[in-house]
Design a protein around this motif. Sequence first.
Motif, PDB file in Angstrom:
ATOM      1  N   ALA A  71       0.828  -1.207   0.000  1.00  0.00           N
ATOM      2  CA  ALA A  71       0.000   0.000   0.000  1.00  0.00           C
ATOM      3  C   ALA A  71       0.863   1.258   0.000  1.00  0.00           C
ATOM      4  O   ALA A  71       0.557   2.240  -0.697  1.00  0.00           O
ATOM      5  N   LEU A  72       1.936   1.257   0.766  1.00  0.00           N
ATOM      6  CA  LEU A  72       2.828   2.415   0.801  1.00  0.00           C
ATOM      7  C   LEU A  72       3.477   2.656  -0.560  1.00  0.00           C
ATOM      8  O   LEU A  72       3.660   3.807  -0.973  1.00  0.00           O
ATOM      9  N   ALA A  73       3.809   1.579  -1.264  1.00  0.00           N
ATOM     10  CA  ALA A  73       4.378   1.731  -2.604  1.00  0.00           C
ATOM     11  C   ALA A  73       3.369   2.381  -3.547  1.00  0.00           C
ATOM     12  O   ALA A  73       3.724   3.253  -4.354  1.00  0.00           O
ATOM     13  N   LYS A  74       2.118   1.965  -3.438  1.00  0.00           N
ATOM     14  CA  LYS A  74       1.071   2.548  -4.279  1.00  0.00           C
ATOM     15  C   LYS A  74       0.868   4.020  -3.945  1.00  0.00           C
ATOM     16  O   LYS A  74       0.691   4.864  -4.833  1.00  0.00           O
ATOM     17  N   GLN A  75       0.907   4.354  -2.628  1.00  0.00           N
ATOM     18  CA  GLN A  75       0.757   5.750  -2.234  1.00  0.00           C
ATOM     19  C   GLN A  75       1.940   6.585  -2.704  1.00  0.00           C
ATOM     20  O   GLN A  75       1.791   7.745  -3.106  1.00  0.00           O
ATOM     21  N   ALA A  76       3.141   5.996  -2.671  1.00  0.00           N
ATOM     22  CA  ALA A  76       4.337   6.708  -3.130  1.00  0.00           C
ATOM     23  C   ALA A  76       4.243   7.044  -4.612  1.00  0.00           C
ATOM     24  O   ALA A  76       4.680   8.122  -5.042  1.00  0.00           O
ATOM     25  N   GLU A  77       3.675   6.148  -5.412  1.00  0.00           N
ATOM     26  CA  GLU A  77       3.499   6.421  -6.837  1.00  0.00           C
ATOM     27  C   GLU A  77       2.625   7.652  -7.058  1.00  0.00           C
ATOM     28  O   GLU A  77       2.905   8.483  -7.922  1.00  0.00           O
ATOM     29  N   PHE A 105       8.132  -2.890   0.238  1.00  0.00           N
ATOM     30  CA  PHE A 105       7.953  -1.696  -0.581  1.00  0.00           C
ATOM     31  C   PHE A 105       8.675  -1.860  -1.914  1.00  0.00           C
ATOM     32  O   PHE A 105       8.093  -1.638  -2.993  1.00  0.00           O
ATOM     33  N   LEU A 106       9.945  -2.235  -1.864  1.00  0.00           N
ATOM     34  CA  LEU A 106      10.743  -2.364  -3.087  1.00  0.00           C
ATOM     35  C   LEU A 106      10.215  -3.489  -3.974  1.00  0.00           C
ATOM     36  O   LEU A 106      10.179  -3.349  -5.208  1.00  0.00           O
ATOM     37  N   SER A 107       9.802  -4.593  -3.362  1.00  0.00           N
ATOM     38  CA  SER A 107       9.241  -5.705  -4.137  1.00  0.00           C
ATOM     39  C   SER A 107       7.961  -5.277  -4.843  1.00  0.00           C
ATOM     40  O   SER A 107       7.716  -5.645  -6.000  1.00  0.00           O
ATOM     41  N   ALA A 108       7.120  -4.496  -4.140  1.00  0.00           N
ATOM     42  CA  ALA A 108       5.866  -4.036  -4.730  1.00  0.00           C
ATOM     43  C   ALA A 108       6.127  -3.086  -5.889  1.00  0.00           C
ATOM     44  O   ALA A 108       5.461  -3.158  -6.932  1.00  0.00           O
ATOM     45  N   CYS A 109       7.086  -2.170  -5.736  1.00  0.00           N
ATOM     46  CA  CYS A 109       7.429  -1.254  -6.834  1.00  0.00           C
ATOM     47  C   CYS A 109       7.884  -2.039  -8.062  1.00  0.00           C
ATOM     48  O   CYS A 109       7.511  -1.724  -9.193  1.00  0.00           O
ATOM     49  N   HIS A 110       8.685  -3.065  -7.841  1.00  0.00           N
ATOM     50  CA  HIS A 110       9.181  -3.879  -8.955  1.00  0.00           C
ATOM     51  C   HIS A 110       8.039  -4.648  -9.614  1.00  0.00           C
ATOM     52  O   HIS A 110       7.942  -4.706 -10.850  1.00  0.00           O
ATOM     53  N   GLY A 115       6.287   2.470 -13.770  1.00  0.00           N
ATOM     54  CA  GLY A 115       6.748   3.420 -14.775  1.00  0.00           C
ATOM     55  C   GLY A 115       8.233   3.693 -14.654  1.00  0.00           C
ATOM     56  O   GLY A 115       9.044   2.783 -14.532  1.00  0.00           O
ATOM     57  N   THR A 116       8.582   4.973 -14.651  1.00  0.00           N
ATOM     58  CA  THR A 116       9.998   5.343 -14.532  1.00  0.00           C
ATOM     59  C   THR A 116      10.453   5.425 -13.087  1.00  0.00           C
ATOM     60  O   THR A 116      11.622   5.720 -12.829  1.00  0.00           O
ATOM     61  N   LEU A 117       9.542   5.178 -12.126  1.00  0.00           N
ATOM     62  CA  LEU A 117       9.905   5.301 -10.723  1.00  0.00           C
ATOM     63  C   LEU A 117      11.037   4.351 -10.354  1.00  0.00           C
ATOM     64  O   LEU A 117      11.914   4.701  -9.558  1.00  0.00           O
TER      65      LEU A 117
END
Length: 407
Positions: A71-77, A105-110, A115-117
């Motif tokens: 959820a934090l990864a989604k909010q960071a986007e 967090f890092l696994s979720a972003c991956h 995008g370019t994040l």
Amino acid sequence: MTTTGHPQLTAAIVSEIEAAGPMPFVRFMDLALYHPQYGYYMRPPEAGTERIGWSGDFYTSSDVHPILGQALAKQAEQIDAFLGYPDPFTVVEMGPGKGLLAKHFLSACHARGSGTLQRRLRYVLIERSPAMRAIQQQHLQPWLERDGLVSWLEDIDSLPHDGTVGLLFSNELIDAFPVHRVEVSGGVLKECFVDYRDGRFVECLLPLSNPALAEYLTRLGLILPDGYRTEINLRARDWMASVAGSLSRGAVLTIDYGHSAQDLYGPDRARGTLLCYRSQLTSEDPYTMVGLQDMTTHVDFTSLALAGQEAGLSLTGFTNQMSFLMGLGVEEMIGRLEPESPEFFAALHLLQPHGMGRTFKILVQHKAMTDPQLDGLTFKPFFGSALTATSRGHHEAASAETVGVRR
């Protein structure tokens, strides 16, 4: 010496008391948790044991399920988009525990692509304990191979002043800050000091060691009755000012168990909120098992909001963990889990209304962003307006929030 606890730590505390007299409880708690060699958080756990986790003294949300990190990864986007996709977009986690939340967090972003994040992301962990840093590095090993992605700093002041663009967050950090304990005795606010007599630590009430303690309560418009005992976390205010000073543009998320000031210093908590944790059991006695147990207190979110406001942060919103996760699509995340599986029930544990779902609160603040409408604040429980009003200087606002289990 009959005092129980880590022998070298208790000896160091006794030596300081014998040399300088009774010490304020805040100093005792600081030594018990953060003595450079023997403190609870500073030394490595014994072989074959863990300090944080299901088999440790306590567990955190990231020990339960990765869903908070997702959820934090989604909010960071979303914050990244509000900021115009800066390069780099820096995420700073303060007090990262075992590094599990960073891993999730890092696994979720991956997994999300983001995008370019992924290319622009920089993840900084603020950790002063060498023992905890070693554990974090173990959990984050796959990400350490990516040049410049993950790094460590010892304290928040090591960040460049007014130089960070992105997201700064903490999860169960402030509850472990050393606190002053105060009590109203004979109509006078006094402070709890720790002395050493007859082979054990004992309390005594003495005049305040710092005039800021009385000013803290006056600023909140609080008059405590005789016999009332509570905690005051001066360090949390200083910490929030440092956080605000390091942020150029972006958001600050503070996740912890606590209350608005009106609730924290209400009649239901006339003996304070200090608790000790060892082997998943709680105790109200900080003078036994010294250095061998965790010590925590509930967070005053009103004072955090005020401190942030004075340091240049705007209040974005205040919610609880259940509402935060719901706003970020937790139902969809849970829907991808196998019904009735252990992972399914673990995720639900983070949402329990009478448990972690409502006990944990999330304070969101921002800087150099124009009225950001964040998905994590879509659903705001009724007590959010009380914090908002109080943080703007209106001390009459209050809530009737009920709180269940901690951690």
